[in-house]
Motif scaffolding. Structure first.
Motif, PDB file in Angstrom:
ATOM      1  N   PRO A   1      -5.050  -3.206   2.844  1.00 23.29           N
ATOM      2  CA  PRO A   1      -5.912  -3.206   1.648  1.00 23.29           C
ATOM      3  C   PRO A   1      -5.354  -4.081   0.527  1.00 23.29           C
ATOM      4  N   ARG A   2      -5.085  -5.335   0.832  1.00 23.68           N
ATOM      5  CA  ARG A   2      -4.402  -6.268  -0.087  1.00 23.68           C
ATOM      6  C   ARG A   2      -4.427  -7.645   0.568  1.00 23.68           C
TER       7      ARG A   2
ATOM      8  N   GLU B   1       0.783  -1.229   0.000  1.00 20.50           N
ATOM      9  CA  GLU B   1       0.000   0.000   0.000  1.00 20.50           C
ATOM     10  C   GLU B   1       0.822   1.291   0.000  1.00 20.50           C
TER      11      GLU B   1
ATOM     12  N   HIS C   1      -3.107 -10.755   2.710  1.00 24.46           N
ATOM     13  CA  HIS C   1      -2.475 -10.601   4.025  1.00 24.46           C
ATOM     14  C   HIS C   1      -1.850 -11.913   4.477  1.00 24.46           C
TER      15      HIS C   1
ATOM     16  N   VAL D   1      -6.479   3.690  -0.004  1.00 22.08           N
ATOM     17  CA  VAL D   1      -5.121   3.243   0.265  1.00 22.08           C
ATOM     18  C   VAL D   1      -4.259   4.390   0.776  1.00 22.08           C
TER      19      VAL D   1
ATOM     20  N   PHE E   1     -13.517  -0.152  -0.740  1.00 22.55           N
ATOM     21  CA  PHE E   1     -12.632  -1.299  -0.889  1.00 22.55           C
ATOM     22  C   PHE E   1     -13.048  -2.111  -2.102  1.00 22.55           C
TER      23      PHE E   1
ATOM     24  N   GLN F   1      -9.186  -0.570  -7.299  1.00 24.92           N
ATOM     25  CA  GLN F   1      -9.068  -0.281  -5.867  1.00 24.92           C
ATOM     26  C   GLN F   1      -9.035   1.226  -5.578  1.00 24.92           C
TER      27      GLN F   1
ATOM     28  N   HIS G   1      -9.120 -12.198  -4.724  1.00 28.40           N
ATOM     29  CA  HIS G   1      -8.698 -10.861  -5.131  1.00 28.40           C
ATOM     30  C   HIS G   1      -8.834 -10.683  -6.639  1.00 28.40           C
TER      31      HIS G   1
ATOM     32  N   THR H   1     -10.347 -11.610   6.951  1.00 28.56           N
ATOM     33  CA  THR H   1     -10.051 -11.313   5.553  1.00 28.56           C
ATOM     34  C   THR H   1     -11.359 -11.329   4.768  1.00 28.56           C
TER      35      THR H   1
ATOM     36  N   PHE I   1      -9.070  -7.512   1.394  1.00 28.94           N
ATOM     37  CA  PHE I   1      -8.450  -6.704   2.438  1.00 28.94           C
ATOM     38  C   PHE I   1      -8.624  -7.426   3.763  1.00 28.94           C
ATOM     39  N   THR I   2      -7.776  -7.115   4.719  1.00 28.64           N
ATOM     40  CA  THR I   2      -7.812  -7.771   6.025  1.00 28.64           C
ATOM     41  C   THR I   2      -7.843  -6.721   7.120  1.00 28.64           C
TER      42      THR I   2
ATOM     43  N   ILE J   1      -5.721  -1.969   9.109  1.00 30.59           N
ATOM     44  CA  ILE J   1      -6.310  -2.550   7.910  1.00 30.59           C
ATOM     45  C   ILE J   1      -5.226  -2.684   6.843  1.00 30.59           C
TER      46      ILE J   1
END
Length: 373
Positions: free
Chosen positions: A268-269, A77, A271, A100, A245, A95, A289, A193, A249-250, A266
């Motif tokens: 944003p991808r 990010e 994890h 982000v 989002f 995204q 994803h 997630t 993301f997690t 958080i």
């Protein structure tokens, strides 16, 4: 439905282990992959059709990646704000930029989570020693001090437990921005997630129970042995209502000893704590994803079996390398990084089990004492 056809190109900014595993999912689905990374021997280089060797700050090279790609994503990010906004404006980056960019700054991230209505640990931006002293007067010791930008795996953080620690602390307030956060006595750390498609379909993975050592994720158990799934989902939905989002993301959570759930941060991808999904679930976080980016229907996630995931750091590989593949029930992932350092994430191991406690004891003996233990 997807705006790109089979054989279209997915561009990934970042060629580390997350980029590699995203590329593997995209390739399996029939898409081409282009990757940009500043490391000439990036792990993902072997899993793409086109590799652009360039710094993340190289605007012309990023434009080249976007020109080659039908859709663009990223594996980390910390992308330059000006560059990301320009790319989002001119190319297909589902995204977006604003979320982000908010999450790049701990102060802005915490304010956004709080504004969404989710609980966070008491914190305050501290610009000097007086502000830190004021926060400690209000909340007591210990506290944890974090840089607002650039920190991961414990970097840019320090814990102040006593007045002696405070007196000895040398915090460079003039070199970085900082936040102070009340240090919780934790019962557990968990993460949820989630994947959200461009049209708003949402699917959740099982709640994950995490253990960190030296601020680096050591192991994950899924599903969590302490069930806060519904509380975590409510917090995630509050956050999604307030922030944009797309993709996986997690949300990481703390559970304190009073049983209260707090949002920590958080990602944003994809994890680290959801790597187990490759073997344990009907769909991996990396598959989800790619599907979300392309606006395919999001499937309900089913977990086949309980899972334990252990990170393989450099010193783990030093001890376990010769017998790593002698354990038939270990699903071993080695990322292909060439520079091995003691605390660097070099891979992970996932085990599926019907008896978490027994398997955990067996596995940790091997990780702590070596595979011959």
């Amino acid at each position: 439905m997807s705006s790109i056809s089979l054989g279209g190109t997915i561009g990934i900014i970042g060629g580390g282990q997350l980029g590699k595993m995203l590329a593997q999912s995209a390739l399996r689905m029939g898409y081409r992959v282009a990757i940009l990374d500043p490391s000439e021997d990036a792990p993902a280089r072997a899993t793409c059709h086109t590799f652009i060797h360039a710094p993340f700050s190289d605007f012309e090279s990023l434009k080249q990646l976007c020109e080659l790609s039908d859709v663009v994503t990223y594996e980390f990010e910390n992308i330059d704000a000006h560059i990301l906004r320009t790319l989002v404006h001119d190319y297909n980056v589902p995204q977006g930029a604003e979320t982000v960019l908010t999450l790049q700054n701990r102060d802005l991230e915490k304010a956004a989570i709080q504004a969404a209505g989710a609980d966070i640990v008491p914190y305050q931006k501290v610009e000097d020693k007086d502000a830190l002293d004021s926060f400690i007067d209000a909340h007591g010791l210990p506290v944890i001090i974090k840089t607002t930008t650039g920190g991961y795996d414990g970097k840019g953080q320090m814990v102040i437990e006593t007045e002696a620690d405070l007196a000895e602390a040398s915090i460079p307030f003039d070199e970085a921005e900082w936040v102070a956060e009340k240090y919780l006595r934790l019962e557990r750390e968990v993460s949820l997630t989630t994947a959200r498609s461009t049209s708003g379909q949402v699917t959740h993975f099982p709640l994950q129970e995490n253990l960190h050592k030296d601020q680096i994720l050591y192991r994950t158990i899924a599903p969590s042995r302490i069930d806060y799934t519904e509380e975590a989902k409510r917090a995630v939905h509050q956050i999604m209502e307030a922030m944009h989002f797309v993709g996986v993301f997690t949300v990481e959570f703390f559970i304190d000893r009073d049983g209260r759930l707090y949002v920590n941060e958080i990602a944003p991808r994809p994890h680290n704590s959801a790597h187990h999904t490759i073997e344990s679930c009907s769909i991996s976080q990396f598959d989800a994803h790619i599907l979300a980016l392309l606006d395919h229907p999001m499937p309900e996630v089913r977990q086949h079996q309980q899972a334990i995931m252990m990170n393989l750091l450099g010193d783990d590989l030093d001890r376990l390398e010769d017998t790593l593949f002698s354990q038939p029930d270990w699903h071993v992932h080695v990322y292909g990084k060439t520079g091995r350092k003691p605390a660097r994430k070099m891979g992970h191991v996932t085990l599926l089990t019907d008896d978490v406690d027994t398997t955990l004891d067996h596995l940790e003996q091997k990780f702590i004492r070596g595979v011959e233990a």
